[in-house]
Design an enzyme around this catalytic site. Structure first.
Site, PDB file in Angstrom:
ATOM      1  N   PHE A 150      25.985  63.857  43.089  1.00 32.93           N
ATOM      2  CA  PHE A 150      25.406  62.528  42.843  1.00 32.93           C
ATOM      3  C   PHE A 150      24.693  62.538  41.487  1.00 32.93           C
ATOM      4  O   PHE A 150      23.541  62.133  41.369  1.00 32.93           O
ATOM      5  CB  PHE A 150      24.438  62.155  43.958  1.00 32.93           C
ATOM      6  CG  PHE A 150      25.075  62.019  45.317  1.00 32.93           C
ATOM      7  CD1 PHE A 150      25.739  60.858  45.676  1.00 32.93           C
ATOM      8  CD2 PHE A 150      25.029  63.064  46.221  1.00 32.93           C
ATOM      9  CE1 PHE A 150      26.338  60.735  46.924  1.00 32.93           C
ATOM     10  CE2 PHE A 150      25.622  62.947  47.479  1.00 32.93           C
ATOM     11  CZ  PHE A 150      26.279  61.784  47.833  1.00 32.93           C
ATOM     12  N   CYS A 279      32.936  57.213  37.048  1.00 31.54           N
ATOM     13  CA  CYS A 279      32.700  57.188  38.490  1.00 31.54           C
ATOM     14  C   CYS A 279      32.893  55.810  39.123  1.00 31.54           C
ATOM     15  O   CYS A 279      33.749  55.639  39.994  1.00 31.54           O
ATOM     16  CB  CYS A 279      31.295  57.713  38.789  1.00 31.54           C
ATOM     17  SG  CYS A 279      31.081  59.451  38.428  1.00 31.54           S
ATOM     18  N   LYS A 282      36.487  54.288  39.013  1.00 35.35           N
ATOM     19  CA  LYS A 282      37.426  55.119  39.764  1.00 35.35           C
ATOM     20  C   LYS A 282      37.146  55.077  41.260  1.00 35.35           C
ATOM     21  O   LYS A 282      38.061  54.917  42.078  1.00 35.35           O
ATOM     22  CB  LYS A 282      37.333  56.560  39.256  1.00 35.35           C
ATOM     23  CG  LYS A 282      38.190  57.571  39.985  1.00 35.35           C
ATOM     24  CD  LYS A 282      38.174  58.909  39.292  1.00 35.35           C
ATOM     25  CE  LYS A 282      36.828  59.609  39.398  1.00 35.35           C
ATOM     26  NZ  LYS A 282      36.601  60.180  40.746  1.00 35.35           N
ATOM     27  N   LYS A 339      27.094  54.300  28.656  1.00 34.46           N
ATOM     28  CA  LYS A 339      25.669  54.221  28.968  1.00 34.46           C
ATOM     29  C   LYS A 339      24.938  55.128  27.994  1.00 34.46           C
ATOM     30  O   LYS A 339      25.547  56.016  27.380  1.00 34.46           O
ATOM     31  CB  LYS A 339      25.391  54.646  30.415  1.00 34.46           C
ATOM     32  CG  LYS A 339      25.739  56.092  30.702  1.00 34.46           C
ATOM     33  CD  LYS A 339      25.453  56.477  32.136  1.00 34.46           C
ATOM     34  CE  LYS A 339      23.974  56.517  32.450  1.00 34.46           C
ATOM     35  NZ  LYS A 339      23.671  57.052  33.786  1.00 34.46           N
TER      36      LYS A 339
END
Length: 478
Positions: A150, A279, A282, A339
Site C-alpha cells: 500500500f 496503480c 490499472k 504526482k
C-alpha cells in the site's frame, strides 16, 4: 533474517531497502542488468525521496545486495518476496506471466520450507494459482502467502516504515509466523534512531501497527478495493467540481465542508485534472474486469473511470473558452509526473493533455523538477525545458499539472511579465486565486467560481420617464 526480493522496480527496491534498514539481510534479484548495476553503485533507478539513502546504507553496511543470478539471490532466504510488474492487457486483464516466471525461478532455487510471498498486485485467486504451480514444481515444499503493498509514490519509504496496517493472506501458521518476525521492528515501531530521524517530517503514530491476517483471497481483493475506493473519491469530487463551476460555487470550500464530517474525512477530496500513475488506472480497470467476467456489474467503477477520462479534457476546454483559436498558441505545462515526489510518467495526465493540445496545433512546452527525459513518442510533442522562466517566455498560458511544492515559490509577477498572455489554468487548485490575480494573471481553477464572494444581483435601470431610480445591491455579499 535472510530474505530475497524478486524484482528491483519501485515496489521491490523500496521493500528490500526498508527491510535491510531494520536489520534483515536482503538479496535482490532482477533480470535487468543495467538496473542492478545502478543499485550496486548505490543509486536508485527512479526518483523516490529517501530510497537512494537507504540503498547506499544497506549496500555499504553489507545488509543489501543486488543480483542477476538467482543462484546467488534465492538460496538461504526464509522468505522470498515477489515484486514484479503485473500490467494490464488491452482488454483490462492482468498479465501474470511475470509472476509465473518468478515463481518458476524461485521454485528452482528456494530452500525447502521457505515462504513465497506475493506483493505484486494480482487478481483474486493468484495466490491459489501460485500454490498450485509450487506444488507442481516442488511437491508443496514451499509455503505461499500474500502481502499486498500500500505504497504511494513520493512517500513510499515512509509508507513502508510507518504503515497504516500490514496485511497478510496465508493458509498456514508457518508463513504467518515468519512474516510476523520479519515485520516485528515495524509493527512494534522499533526503528533505528536514524530511520526515525528520516521519518521525522512525516506523521508519526503511536502504538503497534495493525497486523491483519486473512485468507489469501480477501487480502488480494482488499488491495484492489482500497485503490478503487480512493479513485472513486477523486472522481466523485471532480464531478461535484463540474457542478460547482456551473452554479458559481467554490469546490475547495465545498470539499472542506464535506471533509470535516467525521464519517467522510478530507482525504482524496481534492478536485483537479484526474488521477494517473501505475496503480489507480490499472487497478480500477482490473477490478472492473474481474467483476464483469463473473457476470457482476461494476457500475461505480466504470463511472469513476469515465469521469476521470473526461476530466483530462478540462484544460483543452478552458483554453478554447479563452482563445478564439488554439492554432499556433504556446502553452507551458508546470509539471509532468502524475504526482509530486516522483518522476513516474505512467498514465500521467500531462501526457494526455499534451497529446490533445498537439492535435490542436498548440506548441507544448513543459518543466518538471524531477523529469529529465520524455517517454518514447513524446519527443516531438513536448519541448522539455529546464526552468519555469524558460517555460513562461512567450507563452499564451501556463497550466499547473503537478503540484510540486517548489512551485509555491515561483515569482508569478516575473513569469507573467515574460508571457504573451498571462493566463494560468490551475489543474490542481494549488495556487491562491487572489495571489495569482494580483500578480497580473487571469486565473482559472477546477470548480472554482470566478467570483467566490457569491452571486451578484443586478436590477435593471427604469425607463427614463420621471425621476431616475437607481437601485444597486451589486456590492452586497450573501
Amino acid at each position: 533474517m535472510e530474505l530475497a526480493v524478486v524484482g528491483a522496480g519501485h515496489v521491490g527496491a523500496v521493500c528490500a531497502a526498508c527491510l535491510a534498514a531494520v536489520g534483515h539481510r536482503v538479496r535482490v534479484l532482477d533480470v535487468d542488468a543495467e538496473r542492478i548495476a545502478l543499485l550496486r553503485a548505490g543509486r536508485a533507478p527512479f526518483f523516490e525521496p529517501g530510497i537512494g539513502e537507504l540503498v547506499e546504507r544497506g549496500r555499504s553496511g553489507g545488509l543489501l545486495s543486488f543480483h542477476v543470478d538467482p543462484a546467488e539471490a534465492v538460496p538461504g532466504a526464509s522468505l522470498v518476496f515477489l515484486c514484479v510488474n503485473t500490467d494490464n492487457g488491452p482488454d483490462g486483464s492482468v498479465n501474470l506471466s511475470p509472476v509465473e516466471s518468478a515463481v518458476q525461478t524461485v521454485a528452482r532455487f528456494a530452500d525447502d520450507g521457505s515462504v513465497l510471498v506475493n506483493r505484486s498486485t494480482a487478481p483474486v485467486g493468484t495466490a491459489q494459482y501460485i500454490r498450485s504451480l509450487v506444488e507442481e514444481l516442488r511437491g508443496g515444499s514451499l509455503h505461499v502467502a500474500v502481502n499486498p503493498e500500500f505504497l504511494a509514490e513520493g512517500t513510499a519509504v515512509h509508507d513502508f516504515l510507518e504503515p497504516d496496517r500490514i496485511l497478510i493472506g496465508a493458509w498456514d501458521k508457518t508463513a504467518i509466523a515468519l512474516l510476523a518476525d520479519t515485520y516485528a521492528p515495524i509493527v512494534e515501531r522499533r526503528l533505528p534512531s536514524d530511520l526515525r530521524a528520516m521519518l521525522a517530517n512525516g506523521h508519526r503514530r503511536t502504538g503497534n501497527v495493525p497486523f491483519l491476517v486473512t485468507d489469501p483471497a480477501s487480502a488480494e481483493l482488499a488491495k484492489y478495493a482500497a485503490n478503487s475506493l480512493l479513485a472513486v473519491r477523486v472522481s466523485f469530487i471532480n464531478e461535484i467540481a463540474g457542478i460547482a463551476e456551473e452554479l458559481g460555487a467554490d469546490i475547495t470550500k465545498v470539499a472542506r465542508a464535506v471533509g470535516l464530517d467525521s464519517r467522510i474525512g478530507p482525504h482524496f477530496l481534492r478536485a483537479g485534472i484526474g488521477w494517473g500513475g501505475s496503480c489507480f488506472p490499472k487497478d480500477i480497470v482490473a477490478l472492473q474486469g474481474i467483476a464483469e467476467t463473473r457476470g457482476l456489474s461494476a457500475r461505480m467503477l466504470r463511472a469513476a473511470h469515465e469521469v476521470n477520462t473526461d476530466q483530462r479534457t478540462w484544460t483543452t476546454r478552458q483554453l478554447q473558452t479563452h482563445f478564439k483559436t488554439l492554432f499556433g498558441r504556446r502553452v507551458g505545462l508546470l509539471g509532468l509526473s502524475f504526482k509530486p515526489g516522483t518522476d513516474d510518467l505512467r498514465n500521467a495526465p500531462a501526457l494526455e493533455i499534451a497529446s490533445q493540445l498537439a492535435l490542436a496545433n498548440v506548441q507544448v512546452r513543459a518543466f518538471d523538477p524531477a523529469v529529465k527525459t520524455l517517454p518514447p513518442g513524446f519527443e516531438d510533442t513536448i519541448d522539455l525545458l529546464g526552468d519555469a522562466e524558460s517555460l513562461a517566455r512567450g507563452a499564451d498560458a501556463l497550466i499547473l499539472v503537478t503540484e510540486w511544492p517548489e512551485f509555491a515559490d515561483l515569482d508569478l509577477s516575473k513569469l507573467g511579465g515574460l508571457m504573451r498572455t498571462p493566463l494560468l489554468l490551475d489543474g490542481r487548485n494549488f495556487f491562491d486565486p487572489d495571489t495569482v490575480r494580483s500578480a497580473g494573471f487571469s486565473y482559472v481553477g477546477v470548480g472554482r467560481a470566478q467570483d467566490v464572494a457569491g452571486p451578484v444581483l443586478r436590477i435593471p435601470e427604469p425607463e427614463p420617464s420621471g425621476d431616475e431610480i437607481l437601485v444597486g445591491i451589486a456590492q452586497q455579499g450573501s
